[in-house]
Design a protein around this motif. Structure first.
Motif, PDB file in Angstrom:
ATOM      1  N   TRP A 350       5.643  -2.109   4.325  1.00 13.20           N
ATOM      2  CA  TRP A 350       4.488  -2.747   4.970  1.00 13.20           C
ATOM      3  C   TRP A 350       3.643  -1.707   5.692  1.00 13.20           C
ATOM      4  O   TRP A 350       2.427  -1.697   5.614  1.00 13.20           O
ATOM      5  CB  TRP A 350       4.924  -3.769   6.018  1.00 13.20           C
ATOM      6  N   GLN A 351       4.362  -0.865   6.435  1.00 10.52           N
ATOM      7  CA  GLN A 351       3.674   0.062   7.323  1.00 10.52           C
ATOM      8  C   GLN A 351       3.069   1.251   6.590  1.00 10.52           C
ATOM      9  O   GLN A 351       2.322   2.028   7.172  1.00 10.52           O
ATOM     10  CB  GLN A 351       4.648   0.539   8.405  1.00 10.52           C
ATOM     11  N   SER A 352       3.392   1.381   5.324  1.00  6.68           N
ATOM     12  CA  SER A 352       2.862   2.514   4.558  1.00  6.68           C
ATOM     13  C   SER A 352       1.613   2.156   3.764  1.00  6.68           C
ATOM     14  O   SER A 352       1.047   3.010   3.085  1.00  6.68           O
ATOM     15  CB  SER A 352       3.940   3.029   3.591  1.00  6.68           C
ATOM     16  N   LEU A 353       1.197   0.906   3.853  1.00  4.71           N
ATOM     17  CA  LEU A 353       0.072   0.443   3.024  1.00  4.71           C
ATOM     18  C   LEU A 353      -1.269   0.784   3.674  1.00  4.71           C
ATOM     19  O   LEU A 353      -2.079  -0.088   3.973  1.00  4.71           O
ATOM     20  CB  LEU A 353       0.190  -1.074   2.807  1.00  4.71           C
ATOM     21  N   SER A 354      -1.515   2.055   3.868  1.00  9.41           N
ATOM     22  CA  SER A 354      -2.737   2.472   4.557  1.00  9.41           C
ATOM     23  C   SER A 354      -3.967   2.413   3.657  1.00  9.41           C
ATOM     24  O   SER A 354      -5.101   2.413   4.141  1.00  9.41           O
ATOM     25  CB  SER A 354      -2.573   3.891   5.109  1.00  9.41           C
ATOM     26  N   ASP A 355      -3.761   2.375   2.348  1.00  7.87           N
ATOM     27  CA  ASP A 355      -4.901   2.321   1.425  1.00  7.87           C
ATOM     28  C   ASP A 355      -5.336   0.889   1.125  1.00  7.87           C
ATOM     29  O   ASP A 355      -6.343   0.682   0.447  1.00  7.87           O
ATOM     30  CB  ASP A 355      -4.542   3.017   0.103  1.00  7.87           C
ATOM     31  N   ASP A 356      -4.561  -0.060   1.590  1.00  9.91           N
ATOM     32  CA  ASP A 356      -4.865  -1.466   1.311  1.00  9.91           C
ATOM     33  C   ASP A 356      -5.511  -2.129   2.527  1.00  9.91           C
ATOM     34  O   ASP A 356      -5.059  -1.938   3.660  1.00  9.91           O
ATOM     35  CB  ASP A 356      -3.586  -2.227   0.965  1.00  9.91           C
ATOM     36  N   ASN A 357      -6.541  -2.903   2.262  1.00 12.09           N
ATOM     37  CA  ASN A 357      -7.103  -3.765   3.299  1.00 12.09           C
ATOM     38  C   ASN A 357      -6.437  -5.136   3.221  1.00 12.09           C
ATOM     39  O   ASN A 357      -5.818  -5.490   2.214  1.00 12.09           O
ATOM     40  CB  ASN A 357      -8.614  -3.900   3.138  1.00 12.09           C
ATOM     41  N   LEU A 358      -6.600  -5.893   4.284  1.00  9.58           N
ATOM     42  CA  LEU A 358      -5.959  -7.205   4.377  1.00  9.58           C
ATOM     43  C   LEU A 358      -7.015  -8.306   4.400  1.00  9.58           C
ATOM     44  O   LEU A 358      -7.935  -8.288   5.228  1.00  9.58           O
ATOM     45  CB  LEU A 358      -5.111  -7.284   5.651  1.00  9.58           C
ATOM     46  N   GLY A 359      -6.893  -9.230   3.473  1.00 10.29           N
ATOM     47  CA  GLY A 359      -7.722 -10.437   3.500  1.00 10.29           C
ATOM     48  C   GLY A 359      -6.897 -11.582   4.048  1.00 10.29           C
ATOM     49  O   GLY A 359      -5.779 -11.815   3.580  1.00 10.29           O
ATOM     50  N   ILE A 360      -7.431 -12.303   5.031  1.00  9.74           N
ATOM     51  CA  ILE A 360      -6.593 -13.298   5.699  1.00  9.74           C
ATOM     52  C   ILE A 360      -7.419 -14.453   6.256  1.00  9.74           C
ATOM     53  O   ILE A 360      -8.539 -14.272   6.735  1.00  9.74           O
ATOM     54  CB  ILE A 360      -5.790 -12.628   6.851  1.00  9.74           C
ATOM     55  N   GLN A 361      -6.862 -15.642   6.152  1.00  7.03           N
ATOM     56  CA  GLN A 361      -7.332 -16.807   6.914  1.00  7.03           C
ATOM     57  C   GLN A 361      -6.119 -17.654   7.259  1.00  7.03           C
ATOM     58  O   GLN A 361      -5.351 -18.035   6.376  1.00  7.03           O
ATOM     59  CB  GLN A 361      -8.329 -17.672   6.155  1.00  7.03           C
ATOM     60  N   ILE A 362      -5.969 -17.935   8.552  1.00  3.06           N
ATOM     61  CA  ILE A 362      -4.880 -18.785   9.010  1.00  3.06           C
ATOM     62  C   ILE A 362      -5.465 -19.957   9.800  1.00  3.06           C
ATOM     63  O   ILE A 362      -6.075 -19.772  10.852  1.00  3.06           O
ATOM     64  CB  ILE A 362      -3.886 -18.005   9.901  1.00  3.06           C
ATOM     65  N   VAL A 363      -5.328 -21.139   9.239  1.00  3.63           N
ATOM     66  CA  VAL A 363      -5.629 -22.384   9.954  1.00  3.63           C
ATOM     67  C   VAL A 363      -4.282 -23.068  10.111  1.00  3.63           C
ATOM     68  O   VAL A 363      -3.722 -23.588   9.145  1.00  3.63           O
ATOM     69  CB  VAL A 363      -6.618 -23.265   9.173  1.00  3.63           C
ATOM     70  N   ASN A 364      -3.775 -23.041  11.318  1.00  4.31           N
ATOM     71  CA  ASN A 364      -2.373 -23.377  11.551  1.00  4.31           C
ATOM     72  C   ASN A 364      -2.227 -24.738  12.231  1.00  4.31           C
ATOM     73  O   ASN A 364      -2.141 -24.840  13.449  1.00  4.31           O
ATOM     74  CB  ASN A 364      -1.727 -22.273  12.401  1.00  4.31           C
TER      75      ASN A 364
END
Length: 392
Positions: A350-364
């Motif tokens: 997880w912590q090595s994924l520096s080249d990846d951006n994160l797309g996220i939506q949380i409606v909880n």
């Protein structure tokens, strides 16, 4: 012979009944008011200025409320006089004339206007000599309207966010809300309005929108000077912000870090400390990879993934989250970690994924009562993806 006599007797009885009944019917019909239309008025301006009238000072006239009689040829007396209102009690009301009619009963007749107030809540007949042409000089009068036919966003200007900015009701007699307390709200505009008060014209806009993103919309007139067009970059106090209502990565990230309902999202961000939250990638996550039956985005249309490569999705985790939507955040995070491990995403990876951006939506499990957008009850959206920005 007896049958003939019996038949004649019945016939004579029927004739006698008709002679008794017919005069009563004739008298009943004669007691109705006959209505003759003299002129039909057509509104020629958005504000209705060409058909605007108001009560003459000191008038004692009665407006007879008849909402369904605009094209009537006859009106029963009992219906015509069923409800009357004193015109003098409506001195701040501008009346808009639909027709001019002559009403007859027996040997008497009088000329009336068939009128309505601006919002159609009061409609009826009033003597023509009780009204004077023009908008009422009292109260707040709409003297100009320009309808706005686009669904653009509007919000309070930054310079006004610490000031009282009131939303007023239709008649400008009641404050619906103070936008000072809702700096994060977005609104749709339906009209630009000019209001006259004490002889002075002021510009307003008519706005509609939810004050916190989940509650029923408010609507009303707001001073135009306090409002600007465009998406609101401030999301303070919002329970929910649709993915398309963010301006850029800056306000999107601020919402993730400070939003009152983004606690689970913040815990997920900690799992990917070197992956930057990305607004455009988040739109792809919502519209392309969250079509679960339980999702509030289940019927969205996919969009292009141009600009990103090697997109990684987590449908098994999403499915698990929807099945455990009522669980605590701690339970959800534990479940996410466990399922990530199964997929080969250990803590070190997880912590090595520096080249990846994160797309996220949380409606909880957020509660909605927003009928204008068909949003009722508890809603959920659990989606996050990884993707490499394509810098070519």
């Amino acid at each position: 012979m007896k049958k003939i006599v019996k038949f004649v007797g019945i016939l004579l009885a029927f004739v006698a009944f008709a002679m008794v009944a017919s005069p009563q019917s004739a008298r009943a019909a004669h007691s109705n008011y006959r209505v003759k239309t003299l002129k039909t008025y057509r509104i020629q301006t958005n504000s209705g200025s060409n058909v605007a009238f108001h009560a003459k000072p000191g008038t004692k006239a009665t407006l007879w409320v008849n909402p369904d009689s605009v094209n009537a040829k006859q009106i029963k007396s009992s219906v015509f006089h069923k409800k009357g209102i004193k015109l003098s009690s409506y001195k701040t009301t501008t009346w808009f004339v639909q027709t001019k009619v002559r009403i007859y009963q027996h040997s008497k007749s009088a000329t009336y206007y068939y009128v309505n107030n601006r919002y159609g809540s009061v409609v009826g007949y009033v003597r023509t000599n009780a009204l004077k042409r023009g908008f009422s000089p009292y109260g707040y009068q709409i003297t100009g309207i320009k309808w706005y036919g686009k669904y653009d966003s509007f919000h309070v200007k930054s310079a006004y966010k610490q000031k009282n900015v009131y939303v007023w009701n239709y008649t400008h007699t009641k404050r619906v809300a103070n936008l000072k307390h809702y700096p994060g709200a977005n609104f749709a505009k339906t009209a630009d309005v000019v209001m006259r008060h004490n002889g002075k014209n002021s510009k307003y806009v008519y706005l509609v929108g939810s004050l916190n993103g989940t509650a029923n919309s408010v609507h009303g007139y707001v001073p135009a000077a306090a409002i600007t067009s465009g998406l609101n970059p401030d999301h303070t106090g919002m329970n929910y912000v649709p993915i398309d209502d963010f301006v850029n990565n800056t306000d999107f990230n601020q919402y993730l870090q400070t939003g009152k309902n983004q606690k689970l999202a913040r815990e997920i961000l900690k799992l990917f400390p070197n992956s930057k939250p990305d607004l455009e990638l988040s739109k792809i996550a919502v519209k392309n990879y969250d079509h679960f039956t339980e999702s509030m985005n289940s019927e969205g249309d996919p969009i292009s993934t141009k600009g990103y490569t090697d997109i990684k999705t987590f449908p098994t985790i999403q499915k698990w989250l929807y099945a455990h939507s009522k669980s605590s955040n701690a339970t959800k995070i534990a479940g996410i970690k466990k399922l990530l491990d199964k997929k080969g995403y250990t803590a070190s990876k997880w912590q090595s994924l520096s080249d990846d951006n994160l797309g996220i939506q949380i409606v909880n499990n957020i509660a909605f009562n927003y009928p204008e957008h068909d949003l009722f009850g508890r809603k959920n959206s659990y989606t996050f993806i990884l993707g490499k920005p394509d810098n070519n």
